[in-house]
Design an enzyme around this catalytic site. Structure first.
Site, PDB file in Angstrom:
ATOM      1  N   SER A 242     -11.130  -9.735  -7.224  1.00  0.00           N
ATOM      2  CA  SER A 242      -9.795 -10.261  -6.953  1.00  0.00           C
ATOM      3  C   SER A 242      -9.257 -11.022  -8.175  1.00  0.00           C
ATOM      4  O   SER A 242      -9.116 -10.435  -9.250  1.00  0.00           O
ATOM      5  CB  SER A 242      -9.861 -11.133  -5.694  1.00  0.00           C
ATOM      6  OG  SER A 242      -8.574 -11.526  -5.271  1.00  0.00           O
TER       7      SER A 242
ATOM      8  N   ASP B 295      -4.898  -2.025   0.192  1.00  0.00           N
ATOM      9  CA  ASP B 295      -4.996  -3.406  -0.279  1.00  0.00           C
ATOM     10  C   ASP B 295      -3.607  -3.977  -0.542  1.00  0.00           C
ATOM     11  O   ASP B 295      -2.940  -3.573  -1.501  1.00  0.00           O
ATOM     12  CB  ASP B 295      -5.838  -3.450  -1.557  1.00  0.00           C
ATOM     13  CG  ASP B 295      -6.153  -4.861  -2.012  1.00  0.00           C
ATOM     14  OD1 ASP B 295      -5.509  -5.808  -1.519  1.00  0.00           O
ATOM     15  OD2 ASP B 295      -7.051  -5.022  -2.851  1.00  0.00           O
TER      16      ASP B 295
ATOM     17  N   HIS C 142      -8.673  -5.467   0.761  1.00  0.00           N
ATOM     18  CA  HIS C 142      -9.073  -6.355  -0.326  1.00  0.00           C
ATOM     19  C   HIS C 142     -10.510  -6.808  -0.093  1.00  0.00           C
ATOM     20  O   HIS C 142     -10.750  -7.881   0.481  1.00  0.00           O
ATOM     21  CB  HIS C 142      -8.115  -7.547  -0.340  1.00  0.00           C
ATOM     22  CG  HIS C 142      -8.032  -8.254  -1.650  1.00  0.00           C
ATOM     23  ND1 HIS C 142      -7.434  -7.706  -2.761  1.00  0.00           N
ATOM     24  CD2 HIS C 142      -8.465  -9.487  -2.035  1.00  0.00           C
ATOM     25  CE1 HIS C 142      -7.491  -8.561  -3.763  1.00  0.00           C
ATOM     26  NE2 HIS C 142      -8.126  -9.651  -3.350  1.00  0.00           N
TER      27      HIS C 142
END
Length: 201
Positions: free
Chosen positions: A104, A154, A185
């Site tokens: 991320s 995502d 995600h």
């Protein structure tokens, strides 16, 4: 040595050193389990993101969800690159293979370093990352290898932005390996397996 808070754990000399870059709100221990899955016995260098967003550690500022402060991205990427260079001297890593592993926000800062300071970071395994800087310099990235695992659903790292990062890498000569998973995600078992195979090559 840099002012980055960090943890370092020595590993086997013939294995890559893994630079672990956590996601928003994470810490230096977040990706240790992933590191053990990717390369058991590897040394790990795990800094902490220096930016606080309502108490959550991040690698750079954002203006809103999914909207990066690009000037800050560039500054923080250079700061991280300087930290890595200092750590290489501090821990005698200059002649060892270094691979960033990011999730991320951590994947995004690693992506920025690959584009802005390729002499510091030539290999990265990135999970749920996206394009970090819109117009990076045209460095020769022919010695760079990047693995990307992204979810097709995502909302935080849209595939269009991921594809833009891939385009920037390939235009500059980098070798790119991609893994798509149908979810969002997250880090998936299939993604870890694909990254492990990529790392072993």
């Amino acid at each position: 040595m840099s002012t980055f808070e960090h943890k370092y754990a020595e590993g086997e000399q013939d294995l890559p050193v893994l630079l672990l870059l956590h996601g928003t709100g994470g810490g230096p221990d977040d990706l240790l389990g992933l590191a053990r899955e990717l390369s058991p016995g590897s040394a790990t260098l795990a800094p902490v993101g220096p930016v606080s967003e309502f108490g959550a550690a991040r690698w750079f500022r954002r203006l809103a969800e999914g909207v990066f402060d690009y000037e800050d991205v560039v500054k923080r990427a250079n700061d991280l690159a300087d930290f890595v260079e200092a750590a290489k001297s501090e821990y005698d890593l200059k002649n060892r293979r270094l691979v960033a592993v990011g999730f991320s926000n951590g994947a995004n800062i690693a992506a920025a370093v690959t584009l802005l300071r390729p002499e510091v970071l030539t290999e990265a395994a990135l999970f749920s990352g996206m394009s970090p800087v819109p117009q990076p310099p045209g460095h020769d990235l022919s010695g760079t290898r990047v693995f990307l695992s992204n979810g097709e659903q995502d909302p935080m790292a849209p595939l269009a932005s991921t594809e833009e990062y891939i385009r920037l890498l390939k235009e500059r000569g980098a070798e790119v390996t991609t893994h798509r998973q149908p979810g969002g995600h997250q880090i998936t078992l299939d993604g870890v397996r694909a990254a492990r195979e990529w790392l072993a090559r």
